[in-house]
Write an enzyme that holds these catalytic residues in place. Structure first.
Site, PDB file in Angstrom:
ATOM      1  N   HIS A   1      -0.202 -12.086  -5.782  1.00 21.50           N
ATOM      2  CA  HIS A   1       0.202 -11.041  -6.733  1.00 21.50           C
ATOM      3  C   HIS A   1       0.697  -9.799  -5.998  1.00 21.50           C
ATOM      4  CE1 HIS A   1       0.218  -8.547 -10.324  1.00 21.50           C
ATOM      5  NE2 HIS A   1      -0.500  -7.663  -9.666  1.00 21.50           N
TER       6      HIS A   1
ATOM      7  N   LEU B   1       1.985  -9.611  -3.009  1.00 25.88           N
ATOM      8  CA  LEU B   1       3.277  -9.867  -2.376  1.00 25.88           C
ATOM      9  C   LEU B   1       4.399  -9.960  -3.395  1.00 25.88           C
ATOM     10  CD1 LEU B   1       2.215 -12.494   0.305  1.00 25.88           C
ATOM     11  CD2 LEU B   1       3.110 -10.200   0.764  1.00 25.88           C
ATOM     12  N   ARG B   2       4.088 -10.471  -4.570  1.00 23.48           N
ATOM     13  CA  ARG B   2       5.116 -10.636  -5.598  1.00 23.48           C
ATOM     14  C   ARG B   2       5.658  -9.283  -6.060  1.00 23.48           C
ATOM     15  NH1 ARG B   2       2.261 -13.079  -9.066  1.00 23.48           N
ATOM     16  NH2 ARG B   2       2.628 -15.186  -8.271  1.00 23.48           N
TER      17      ARG B   2
ATOM     18  N   ASP C   1     -12.464  14.022   1.440  1.00 25.37           N
ATOM     19  CA  ASP C   1     -11.178  14.498   0.932  1.00 25.37           C
ATOM     20  C   ASP C   1     -11.432  15.355  -0.299  1.00 25.37           C
ATOM     21  OD1 ASP C   1     -10.732  12.982  -1.687  1.00 25.37           O
ATOM     22  OD2 ASP C   1     -11.054  11.306  -0.333  1.00 25.37           O
TER      23      ASP C   1
ATOM     24  N   GLY D   1      -0.763   1.778  -0.689  1.00 26.58           N
ATOM     25  CA  GLY D   1      -2.034   1.138  -0.399  1.00 26.58           C
ATOM     26  C   GLY D   1      -2.028  -0.320  -0.788  1.00 26.58           C
TER      27      GLY D   1
ATOM     28  N   LEU E   1      -6.842  -3.304   0.897  1.00 28.51           N
ATOM     29  CA  LEU E   1      -7.611  -4.067   1.871  1.00 28.51           C
ATOM     30  C   LEU E   1      -8.271  -3.183   2.927  1.00 28.51           C
ATOM     31  CD1 LEU E   1      -5.270  -7.123   2.518  1.00 28.51           C
ATOM     32  CD2 LEU E   1      -7.411  -7.102   1.252  1.00 28.51           C
TER      33      LEU E   1
ATOM     34  N   LEU F   1     -10.502  -0.676   2.849  1.00 30.22           N
ATOM     35  CA  LEU F   1     -11.949  -0.520   2.754  1.00 30.22           C
ATOM     36  C   LEU F   1     -12.670  -1.852   2.926  1.00 30.22           C
ATOM     37  CD1 LEU F   1     -12.308   2.103  -0.134  1.00 30.22           C
ATOM     38  CD2 LEU F   1     -12.464   2.457   2.326  1.00 30.22           C
TER      39      LEU F   1
END
Length: 317
Positions: free
Chosen positions: A101, A103-104, A239, A269, A272, A274
């Site tokens: 998903h 990569l798609r 942060d 992002g 992956l 974390l």
């Protein structure tokens, strides 16, 4: 009967099967004894037959009980092994599905932009440059995703660390001064050396800092700090972004999890960072968690063993 058998667990099935085999074996032995002594005459022979039958029954009962217990214990071991295998296969399938998903999405964006460009008979230079920028951005996302996937695969296949002494102040200072991560503030770290894998821990902190920067935005604050208690070292990244809801603070370490999918995808992002950080920290025998930050956003902290307080005069890789 079939329905009852199908509802039994693996342990119960194996224990009953072993018990049935033992019971059948002793029943056969008892029948053989009776056939052997059937033609014998007299009280002595009858007493001997009864004694043999009693011995066979007692021994059979003991053996049957032992077989049931042994079958239960063996089945428990098999069930645990099968359960771990099922969990591993489930994680693998989920990982492949999520990765497909992820990569798609950039591939679809690239294809859409190229189709728009190809539909124009004579696109101007500005349009070509715009499509080029979008395509390069999406290709960068794909490269980061593939890189993170390879890191996770290596961590799972080869869980060996390459520990070395790390001079903590210098180690954190180099990360804070890395301009590719944006402006990073550094608190006063404790003097001393940590024994750990420098390359793996560098990736952990770069992932945490990058994650904090995405949440804080280009003009927000990101602060790296550390403290030590004996041989335990705690490092944190703060942060001033929107923070992470308490209900999601454990979920953020799951692969491809996003607390705000749209924002994280725009910022590049892959979901992956974390997950990789948790794998590395746990391989070091430590723990990692999320809490609120004094800056108003989120704090991601991890604790590691192997810290030696004192002057940090050891080199680090």
């Amino acid at each position: 009967m079939r329905r009852v058998w199908s509802q039994l667990g693996l342990r119960a099935r194996l224990a009953l099967a072993i018990g049935a085999i033992i019971l059948a074996a002793f029943a056969a032995a008892l029948v053989a004894v009776r056939v052997e002594l059937r033609d014998e005459q007299g009280a002595v022979q009858r007493d001997a037959q009864a004694e043999v039958e009693r011995t066979v029954l007692v021994a059979g009962g003991i053996a049957l009980a032992g077989a049931l217990v042994a079958g239960y214990l063996v089945a428990a071991a098999f069930e645990q092994r099968f359960s771990r295998l099922d969990e591993a296969f489930l994680r693998q399938r989920r990982f492949v599905s999520d990765a497909s998903h992820e990569l798609r999405t950039p591939l679809t964006a690239i294809r859409g932009q190229l189709e728009v460009l190809a539909a124009r008979p004579a696109p101007d230079a500005a349009e070509v440059r715009r499509v080029e920028r979008i395509a390069l951005t999406e290709v960068g996302r794909i490269e980061r995703l593939v890189d993170d996937m390879l890191v996770l695969a290596r961590l799972e296949e080869d869980a060996r660390l390459r520990p070395a002494p790390i001079a903590l102040p210098d180690f954190l200072a180099r990360l804070a001064d890395d301009g590719s991560l944006g402006a990073v503030e550094l608190g006063e770290p404790p003097s001393g050396a940590l024994r750990g894998d420098p390359e793996a821990l560098t990736r952990v902190l770069r992932n945490l800092i990058g994650n904090a920067r995405r949440h804080a935005g280009p003009h927000g604050r990101v602060l790296v700090g550390a403290s030590a208690l004996g041989a335990r070292l705690t490092v944190w990244v703060d942060d001033d972004g929107p923070g992470i809801p308490a209900a999601e603070r454990e979920l953020v370490f799951d692969r491809f999890h996003r607390s705000d999918a749209a924002r994280d995808r725009r910022s590049g992002g892959a979901g992956l960072g974390l997950a990789i950080a948790r794998e590395v920290v746990e391989l070091h025998g430590g723990r990692i968690w999320v809490e609120g930050s004094p800056l108003g956003g989120a704090r991601v902290a991890f604790e590691l063993p192997g810290f030696e307080p004192g002057p940090a005069q050891l080199g680090s890789a």
